[in-house]
Write a protein that holds these residues in place. Structure first.
Motif, PDB file in Angstrom:
ATOM      1  N   THR A 191      -0.106   4.046  -8.062  1.00 27.15           N
ATOM      2  CA  THR A 191      -0.866   3.148  -7.192  1.00 27.15           C
ATOM      3  C   THR A 191       0.050   2.466  -6.186  1.00 27.15           C
ATOM      4  O   THR A 191      -0.303   2.327  -5.007  1.00 27.15           O
ATOM      5  N   LEU A 192       1.223   2.042  -6.620  1.00 29.27           N
ATOM      6  CA  LEU A 192       2.190   1.454  -5.702  1.00 29.27           C
ATOM      7  C   LEU A 192       2.612   2.472  -4.644  1.00 29.27           C
ATOM      8  O   LEU A 192       2.743   2.137  -3.458  1.00 29.27           O
ATOM      9  N   THR A 193       2.800   3.721  -5.072  1.00 28.91           N
ATOM     10  CA  THR A 193       3.157   4.779  -4.128  1.00 28.91           C
ATOM     11  C   THR A 193       2.028   5.013  -3.128  1.00 28.91           C
ATOM     12  O   THR A 193       2.266   5.196  -1.924  1.00 28.91           O
ATOM     13  N   ARG A 194       0.801   4.980  -3.589  1.00 32.92           N
ATOM     14  CA  ARG A 194      -0.362   5.152  -2.705  1.00 32.92           C
ATOM     15  C   ARG A 194      -0.414   4.034  -1.659  1.00 32.92           C
ATOM     16  O   ARG A 194      -0.636   4.315  -0.467  1.00 32.92           O
ATOM     17  N   LEU A 195      -0.208   2.796  -2.082  1.00 37.32           N
ATOM     18  CA  LEU A 195      -0.207   1.684  -1.137  1.00 37.32           C
ATOM     19  C   LEU A 195       0.947   1.802  -0.144  1.00 37.32           C
ATOM     20  O   LEU A 195       0.806   1.445   1.033  1.00 37.32           O
ATOM     21  N   ARG A 196       2.070   2.335  -0.614  1.00 39.14           N
ATOM     22  CA  ARG A 196       3.218   2.534   0.277  1.00 39.14           C
ATOM     23  C   ARG A 196       2.922   3.615   1.318  1.00 39.14           C
ATOM     24  O   ARG A 196       3.218   3.444   2.509  1.00 39.14           O
ATOM     25  N   LYS A 197       2.323   4.708   0.885  1.00 50.79           N
ATOM     26  CA  LYS A 197       2.005   5.798   1.810  1.00 50.79           C
ATOM     27  C   LYS A 197       0.956   5.387   2.839  1.00 50.79           C
ATOM     28  O   LYS A 197       0.920   5.923   3.950  1.00 50.79           O
ATOM     29  N   GLN A 198       0.110   4.422   2.471  1.00 49.91           N
ATOM     30  CA  GLN A 198      -0.879   3.906   3.413  1.00 49.91           C
ATOM     31  C   GLN A 198      -0.283   2.847   4.340  1.00 49.91           C
ATOM     32  O   GLN A 198      -0.987   2.250   5.152  1.00 49.91           O
ATOM     33  N   ILE A 200       0.731  -0.051   3.649  1.00 50.73           N
ATOM     34  CA  ILE A 200       0.296  -1.418   3.324  1.00 50.73           C
ATOM     35  C   ILE A 200       1.455  -2.213   2.745  1.00 50.73           C
ATOM     36  O   ILE A 200       1.610  -3.408   3.021  1.00 50.73           O
ATOM     37  N   ILE A 201       2.292  -1.558   1.945  1.00 48.59           N
ATOM     38  CA  ILE A 201       3.474  -2.194   1.366  1.00 48.59           C
ATOM     39  C   ILE A 201       4.679  -1.292   1.566  1.00 48.59           C
ATOM     40  O   ILE A 201       4.549  -0.118   1.927  1.00 48.59           O
ATOM     41  N   ALA A 202       5.846  -1.856   1.345  1.00 51.09           N
ATOM     42  CA  ALA A 202       7.084  -1.090   1.261  1.00 51.09           C
ATOM     43  C   ALA A 202       7.817  -1.573   0.022  1.00 51.09           C
ATOM     44  O   ALA A 202       7.746  -2.760  -0.337  1.00 51.09           O
ATOM     45  N   LEU A 203       8.474  -0.661  -0.649  1.00 48.71           N
ATOM     46  CA  LEU A 203       9.226  -1.007  -1.852  1.00 48.71           C
ATOM     47  C   LEU A 203      10.705  -1.000  -1.510  1.00 48.71           C
ATOM     48  O   LEU A 203      11.350   0.044  -1.493  1.00 48.71           O
ATOM     49  N   ASP A 204      11.235  -2.188  -1.186  1.00 48.20           N
ATOM     50  CA  ASP A 204      12.649  -2.292  -0.827  1.00 48.20           C
ATOM     51  C   ASP A 204      13.532  -1.867  -1.993  1.00 48.20           C
ATOM     52  O   ASP A 204      14.509  -1.146  -1.826  1.00 48.20           O
ATOM     53  N   THR A 205      13.199  -2.358  -3.189  1.00 44.31           N
ATOM     54  CA  THR A 205      13.848  -1.957  -4.431  1.00 44.31           C
ATOM     55  C   THR A 205      12.762  -1.903  -5.495  1.00 44.31           C
ATOM     56  O   THR A 205      11.599  -2.218  -5.227  1.00 44.31           O
ATOM     57  N   SER A 206      13.123  -1.512  -6.705  1.00 44.43           N
ATOM     58  CA  SER A 206      12.133  -1.489  -7.787  1.00 44.43           C
ATOM     59  C   SER A 206      11.665  -2.888  -8.147  1.00 44.43           C
ATOM     60  O   SER A 206      10.619  -3.058  -8.770  1.00 44.43           O
ATOM     61  N   GLN A 207      12.433  -3.907  -7.731  1.00 44.69           N
ATOM     62  CA  GLN A 207      12.110  -5.286  -8.086  1.00 44.69           C
ATOM     63  C   GLN A 207      11.679  -6.122  -6.875  1.00 44.69           C
ATOM     64  O   GLN A 207      11.574  -7.338  -6.981  1.00 44.69           O
ATOM     65  N   THR A 208      11.432  -5.475  -5.748  1.00 40.53           N
ATOM     66  CA  THR A 208      11.031  -6.209  -4.551  1.00 40.53           C
ATOM     67  C   THR A 208       9.987  -5.412  -3.793  1.00 40.53           C
ATOM     68  O   THR A 208      10.144  -4.209  -3.577  1.00 40.53           O
ATOM     69  N   VAL A 209       8.907  -6.087  -3.395  1.00 38.75           N
ATOM     70  CA  VAL A 209       7.865  -5.445  -2.594  1.00 38.75           C
ATOM     71  C   VAL A 209       7.714  -6.202  -1.287  1.00 38.75           C
ATOM     72  O   VAL A 209       7.782  -7.438  -1.259  1.00 38.75           O
ATOM     73  N   ILE A 211       5.066  -6.773   1.647  1.00 36.43           N
ATOM     74  CA  ILE A 211       3.666  -6.594   2.041  1.00 36.43           C
ATOM     75  C   ILE A 211       3.608  -6.565   3.561  1.00 36.43           C
ATOM     76  O   ILE A 211       3.868  -7.567   4.226  1.00 36.43           O
ATOM     77  N   LYS A 212       3.253  -5.390   4.119  1.00 36.66           N
ATOM     78  CA  LYS A 212       3.263  -5.190   5.561  1.00 36.66           C
ATOM     79  C   LYS A 212       1.904  -5.467   6.195  1.00 36.66           C
ATOM     80  O   LYS A 212       1.810  -5.790   7.372  1.00 36.66           O
ATOM     81  N   ASP A 213       0.845  -5.319   5.417  1.00 34.74           N
ATOM     82  CA  ASP A 213      -0.515  -5.514   5.950  1.00 34.74           C
ATOM     83  C   ASP A 213      -1.352  -6.240   4.891  1.00 34.74           C
ATOM     84  O   ASP A 213      -1.989  -5.613   4.047  1.00 34.74           O
ATOM     85  N   MET A 214      -1.339  -7.570   4.940  1.00 35.81           N
ATOM     86  CA  MET A 214      -2.046  -8.358   3.938  1.00 35.81           C
ATOM     87  C   MET A 214      -3.548  -8.134   4.022  1.00 35.81           C
ATOM     88  O   MET A 214      -4.236  -8.083   2.988  1.00 35.81           O
ATOM     89  N   ASP A 215      -4.087  -8.002   5.224  1.00 35.24           N
ATOM     90  CA  ASP A 215      -5.534  -7.783   5.365  1.00 35.24           C
ATOM     91  C   ASP A 215      -5.958  -6.494   4.672  1.00 35.24           C
ATOM     92  O   ASP A 215      -6.991  -6.455   3.986  1.00 35.24           O
ATOM     93  N   ALA A 216      -5.186  -5.445   4.839  1.00 35.75           N
ATOM     94  CA  ALA A 216      -5.493  -4.175   4.188  1.00 35.75           C
ATOM     95  C   ALA A 216      -5.354  -4.280   2.673  1.00 35.75           C
ATOM     96  O   ALA A 216      -6.124  -3.674   1.927  1.00 35.75           O
ATOM     97  N   LEU A 217      -4.390  -5.082   2.215  1.00 34.52           N
ATOM     98  CA  LEU A 217      -4.218  -5.265   0.776  1.00 34.52           C
ATOM     99  C   LEU A 217      -5.406  -6.031   0.195  1.00 34.52           C
ATOM    100  O   LEU A 217      -5.904  -5.690  -0.898  1.00 34.52           O
TER     101      LEU A 217
END
Length: 225
Positions: A191-198, A200-209, A211-217
């Motif tokens: 699910t995190l990968t799906r949100l990244r591919k859309q 909506i988010i980017a995963l800087d590290t495994s412990q940091t997210v 959020i690039k598009d809060m409205d979409a989230l």
């Protein structure tokens, strides 16, 4: 912290809380390192704890041996409300943390500061409401709705704005998130990968997210509402 918990909370301040008490003996500051238990299920609930820093994980082990993460305690949360006279979950620090311990005796006998009593009462009522919402979420929301709701609440509580984006630490593991949302680790990761591919988010590290598009989230979290 529940995924549907309102952001209407007041972060605890150690100096203010102690100053508001008629008896300083009714409170005590405690510091805990990562992996240290604040209390365990079945322990006598002598204190209620106000978190001033760090993150806690509250868990129970079900009859079938599976673990359920009940909540994450974040700064501003009040944890340790008992089931009768005993704690009904384990509580472990997953970040270095500090709490203010409020003696239950002082609260039960209405000793100490009235505003502290009121704050703890309101916290208990919020916990009941948030727990009901959390149960509803577990029963009705899809995986992407659960993960999106979780990220939104975490960002509201501990996120840091960076321009038009929001960065947020994930102090808990993927397994913790899965056990909290009623999902598998694989589903959380997908699910995190799906949100990244859309985008909506980017995963800087495994412990940091990030959020690039809060409205979409928010839209992803409310898809079936």
């Amino acid at each position: 912290m529940y995924v549907t918990l309102s952001s209407e909370f007041s972060p605890a301040n150690a100096d203010i809380c102690v100053a508001h008490h008629a008896s300083v003996a009714a409170t005590q500051r405690k510091s805990l390192s990562v992996g240290t238990h604040l209390f365990r299920e079945g322990d006598m609930a002598n204190n209620i704890y106000e978190i001033t820093s760090g993150v806690f994980r509250l868990t129970r082990v079900l009859d079938n041996g599976r673990r359920q993460v009940i909540a994450f305690g974040l700064p501003g949360d009040i944890i340790g409300f008992p089931n009768g006279t005993f704690h009904h979950s384990d509580c472990e620090a997953i970040q270095s943390a500090e709490v203010i311990a409020h003696r239950r005796h002082a609260l039960d006998t209405l000793e100490g500061d009235h505003r502290t009593h009121q704050r703890l009462l309101h916290a208990a009522l919020r916990e009941i409401s948030a727990m009901q919402d959390h149960f509803m979420m577990l029963a009705r929301k899809s995986a992407i709705e659960k993960v999106a709701s979780f990220l939104i609440t975490l960002a509201e509580r501990i996120g840091t704005p960076i321009g038009s984006y929001m960065t947020c630490a994930l102090p808990m593991s993927r397994a913790d998130i899965a056990d909290f949302l009623g999902l598998t680790i694989e589903t959380v990761s997908r699910t995190l990968t799906r949100l990244r591919k859309q985008n909506i988010i980017a995963l800087d590290t495994s412990q940091t997210v990030l959020i690039k598009d809060m409205d979409a989230l928010v839209t992803a979290a409310q898809a079936s509402d």
